[in-house]
Design an enzyme around this catalytic site. Structure first.
Site, PDB file in Angstrom:
ATOM      1  N   ARG A  84      13.651   8.187 -16.351  1.00 31.29           N
ATOM      2  CA  ARG A  84      13.055   8.849 -17.515  1.00 31.29           C
ATOM      3  C   ARG A  84      12.949   7.910 -18.712  1.00 31.29           C
ATOM      4  O   ARG A  84      12.649   8.348 -19.824  1.00 31.29           O
ATOM      5  CB  ARG A  84      13.870  10.091 -17.901  1.00 31.29           C
ATOM      6  CG  ARG A  84      13.690  11.268 -16.948  1.00 31.29           C
ATOM      7  CD  ARG A  84      14.672  12.408 -17.193  1.00 31.29           C
ATOM      8  NE  ARG A  84      14.908  12.695 -18.594  1.00 31.29           N
ATOM      9  CZ  ARG A  84      16.060  12.430 -19.242  1.00 31.29           C
ATOM     10  NH1 ARG A  84      17.063  11.844 -18.609  1.00 31.29           N
ATOM     11  NH2 ARG A  84      16.194  12.737 -20.504  1.00 31.29           N
ATOM     12  N   LYS A  85      13.195   6.630 -18.496  1.00 35.52           N
ATOM     13  CA  LYS A  85      13.086   5.642 -19.584  1.00 35.52           C
ATOM     14  C   LYS A  85      11.619   5.249 -19.762  1.00 35.52           C
ATOM     15  O   LYS A  85      11.203   4.136 -19.460  1.00 35.52           O
ATOM     16  CB  LYS A  85      13.957   4.426 -19.277  1.00 35.52           C
ATOM     17  CG  LYS A  85      15.445   4.749 -19.225  1.00 35.52           C
ATOM     18  CD  LYS A  85      16.261   3.536 -18.825  1.00 35.52           C
ATOM     19  CE  LYS A  85      17.739   3.879 -18.713  1.00 35.52           C
ATOM     20  NZ  LYS A  85      18.554   2.725 -18.258  1.00 35.52           N
ATOM     21  N   THR A  86      10.857   6.218 -20.242  1.00 32.90           N
ATOM     22  CA  THR A  86       9.412   6.045 -20.377  1.00 32.90           C
ATOM     23  C   THR A  86       9.002   6.013 -21.845  1.00 32.90           C
ATOM     24  O   THR A  86       9.773   6.396 -22.731  1.00 32.90           O
ATOM     25  CB  THR A  86       8.681   7.197 -19.672  1.00 32.90           C
ATOM     26  OG1 THR A  86       9.202   8.446 -20.156  1.00 32.90           O
ATOM     27  CG2 THR A  86       8.899   7.148 -18.168  1.00 32.90           C
TER      28      THR A  86
END
Length: 279
Positions: free
Chosen positions: A130-132
């Protein structure tokens, strides 16, 4: 792809760039001017986001695109990806937004492809995280898929994932898993992030579905994998690069998650070049 989501992303980007008030282009071109221009790859990679690129010009209007390369195709430095023909003003004003999206998506797809190629013959899958980029998760996770990777949780509702701060908040791994199962007994999988053999043992005792082995050296990694012994899905994570991926070939694991695919990926160098005025 869901164009309801995509159109919002594109329109916000166009408003941010104020394409409706391009003082340079509007000063030097007439309303009826027509041009053609090439979309060129300036380095090797996997192309991704052609439909997003074209949608920018569909929204702005009066541009036709002839794609020479297909979505997900490998391209080489100097190759022409597409030829665009239409309003000179639209081509010039929409260029940056269209390229920004295409370059980032292609960079992610390229990184996912390169990582996946290292491990695919060993049955180990590459997953994103989820490191977007805020607001771009839909496009970035699509890009990972195009590159041959897989999507981990899309959002917080997809799966329960117990990380270090959750463990501290609940009091223990066992307590965290028990609390989650009380509310979601059968519907959602539970993953537990571990950093030691003791935590792995606790996660197994709590009957976690997936155990993440995070930032472990080889000796500890091997010990934890042997202890799990098929009783949970194994994910490995933490500062993954090509050298580390090569090293993971020797371990019996299910997948590797890489935040680097999206949080610090290098955009693929693509340009619109060779503008020719037709009218």
């Amino acid at each position: 792809m869901n164009y309801v989501i995509i159109d919002d992303i594109i329109k916000n980007a166009l408003l941010e760039d104020k394409v409706h008030d391009d003082i340079t282009t509007e000063s030097i071109t007439s309303l009826d001017s027509k041009s053609e221009i090439d979309l060129i790859s300036k380095e090797n990679g996997k192309i991704c986001g052609l439909n997003v690129f074209s949608r920018v010009f569909e929204i702005l209007g009066d541009v036709d695109i002839n794609f020479i390369k297909k979505e997900g195709e490998l391209v080489r430095k100097g190759e022409i990806i597409a030829k665009l023909t239409g309003s000179t003003r639209v081509l010039l004003s929409g260029e940056r937004v269209a390229l920004n999206l295409l370059q980032r998506m292609s960079g992610i797809a390229t990184a996912a492809y390169e990582a996946s190629e290292i491990l695919k013959e060993y049955g180990i899958k590459i997953f994103d995280t989820r490191k977007t980029t805020p607001g771009l998760r839909y496009l970035e996770k699509y890009s990972v898929l195009t590159g041959g990777g897989f999507n981990h949780r899309f959002d917080l509702s997809d799966m329960a994932m117990v990380k270090d701060n959750h463990i501290l908040a609940a009091g223990s791994i066992k307590k965290a898993v028990e609390l989650i199962r009380t509310i979601h007994p059968f519907i959602k999988k539970i993953e537990v992030e571990t950093e030691s053999l003791e935590q792995v043992k606790e996660a197994i005792e709590a009957k976690a579905d997936i155990i993440m082995l995070d930032n472990m050296e080889d000796e500890l990694l091997k010990e934890c994998i042997n202890y799990i012994n098929g009783r949970a899905i194994i994910e490995v994570s933490g500062n993954m690069d090509k050298e580390r991926l090569q090293n993971l070939k020797k371990f019996k694991i299910d997948y590797v998650s890489m935040g680097k695919l999206t949080h610090s990926v290098k955009a693929l160098d693509i340009s619109m070049k060779n503008l020719k005025i037709l009218k």
